[in-house]
Design an enzyme around this catalytic site. Structure first.
Site, PDB file in Angstrom:
ATOM      1  N   ASN A   7       0.881  -1.242   0.047  1.00 20.39           N
ATOM      2  CA  ASN A   7       0.181   0.036   0.092  1.00 20.39           C
ATOM      3  C   ASN A   7       0.938   1.280   0.175  1.00 20.39           C
ATOM      4  OD1 ASN A   7      -1.754   1.960   0.460  1.00 20.39           O
ATOM      5  ND2 ASN A   7      -2.783   1.063   2.403  1.00 20.39           N
ATOM      6  N   ARG A  75      -2.460  -2.012  -3.671  1.00 18.89           N
ATOM      7  CA  ARG A  75      -3.626  -1.362  -3.311  1.00 18.89           C
ATOM      8  C   ARG A  75      -3.823   0.031  -4.297  1.00 18.89           C
ATOM      9  NH1 ARG A  75      -5.544   2.908   1.121  1.00 18.89           N
ATOM     10  NH2 ARG A  75      -7.834   2.832   0.551  1.00 18.89           N
TER      11      ARG A  75
END
Ligand code: ADP
Length: 385
Positions: A7, A75
């Site tokens: 992420n 992500r």
């Protein structure tokens, strides 16, 4: 299958390593072998996302020895209208993610940088983009369409997309499981309240409305974003000399709880409110009232919710914020058990905090976005074989 989940933000890179179990083993989530965050990218020794990955590998190898991933799951916040499914990343997909930067200026550019850095570091390794928007691809037209001219909608993709999809997917599934309801029959309102916040109406286990829209600015009052505003207010400010860059800063970094209470840290706001600080009390009232209004609206959107679910930083930790919100839902017959609500502080698994006579159960479910990203990555990679 060993999966690295990334992420990637502008100044930090969060990572997790999961060993996934074979399909059908009964534990699709796998085991978390390691996780961490590389911070201050661009400020100190770590000059860019490539160096952040080097630092991450060093840390991982300290703990795990030599690691060989089978895939990387990234992500990605905005998938726009093009991606209704998670994607194996190639140059074309990566460019599309970069092209969506104007719609998620704080998120998509660093997401893309993380992907480019990982592709350089591990050429040939499958990289999968897991989009926050995909879970909301099921929104019906009456929910996604803005009442603006059709040619603008088509030219610019002006529609509601929704975000926090991996969190909503996980929490919806866990809440249905905790209540013993088949997912396809589960109707609920889910409130993801962290620094960013959004609410989603779930019908039959799918998203049918959600409070974030074209960008992650719409909807609830957030840490530093205002949520819903009269668009006329923006026109007014524009005429007063506020350009797009200034408005972007104002709406992303200077608004929300920070503007109302002077801080976006819910812990500090709750403490100040308890000590009698008027600004903190006002901020809590504005934010919890906004959420309560959305819960009422989404009760309608999903045709009568079978449960109300709280998740993310504030939703999982702040009994006070949950109580202020649910106290406004008495006319729907929704009531908390105060002791159960207070006890649900950072729960390890789904727990019920409603009173025995509440019209519907109210749950706190700890979210796990990485699990959904890992599962989606494994599914995309398996479909290649
Ligand atoms: P992000 O959207 O950045 O992922 P999180 O879901 O981690 O954010 O949520 C961050 C928010 O959760 C912050 O406002 C923080 O103050 C709040 N929070 C974390 N722990 C607590 C707590 N014990 N009590 C109240 N709020 C908390």
């Amino acid at each position: 299958m060993l999966i690295l989940i990334i992420n990637s933000g502008s100044s930090s890179l969060k990572y997790q390593v999961r060993r996934m179990h074979p399909a059908g083993s009964g534990d699709p989530g796998g085991d978390v072998l390691a996780e961490g965050t590389i911070e201050q990218i661009g400020e100190g020794d770590v000059r860019d996302h490539g160096q952040a990955l080097d630092a991450m590998v060093e840390k991982l190898e300290d703990g795990l020895g030599r690691v060989e991933f089978d895939a990387v799951g990234h992500r990605v916040v905005h998938g726009g209208g093009r991606f209704e499914r998670h994607q194996l990343i190639d140059e074309d997909v990566l460019r599309a993610i970069e092209d969506l930067a104007p719609l998620a200026p704080l998120h998509n550019p660093p997401n893309a940088e993380g992907i480019r850095a990982a592709a350089r570091k591990w050429p040939g390794l499958p990289q999968v983009a897991v989009f926050d928007t995909v879970f909301h691809a099921t929104l019906p037209e009456h929910a996604w369409r803005y009442a603006v001219p059709g040619e603008l909608q088509e030219k610019y993709g002006l529609r509601r997309y929704g975000f926090h999809g991996s969190s909503f997917e996980y929490v919806t599934r866990e809440a249905a499981r905790a209540l013993g309801t088949p997912l396809e029959e589960f109707d609920a309102v889910v409130a993801h309240v962290g620094n960013g916040a959004s609410a989603t109406a779930i019908s039959g286990g799918r998203s049918v409305d959600t409070s974030m829209g074209f960008t992650p600015l719409e909807g609830l009052v957030m840490g530093t974003r205002p949520g819903d505003l009269d668009p006329g207010l923006l026109l007014f400010l524009q005429r007063e000399g506020y350009g797009a860059d200034r408005l972007q800063e104002l709406l992303n970094q200077e608004s929300g709880l920070k503007a109302l209470a002077g801080s976006n840290d819910m812990r500090r706001i709750v403490k100040a409110a308890e000590e009698g600080n008027g600004r903190a009390q006002m901020a809590l009232a504005v934010a919890s009232y906004r959420l309560a209004k959305y819960i009422g609206a989404y009760h309608v959107a999903c045709g009568g919710a079978g449960a109300l679910v709280f998740t993310a930083g504030v939703g999982e930790h702040s009994a006070r914020f949950r109580a202020l919100t649910v106290d406004r839902l008495g006319m729907l017959g929704i009531r908390l058990d105060p002791a159960a609500n207070t006890a649900a502080d950072d729960p390890r698994e789904a727990c019920t905090i409603s009173a025995a006579d509440s019209a519907i159960p109210v749950l706190v479910v700890p979210t796990d976005e990485e699990q959904v990203i890992a599962e989606a990555t494994a599914a995309v990679v398996s479909s290649l074989q």
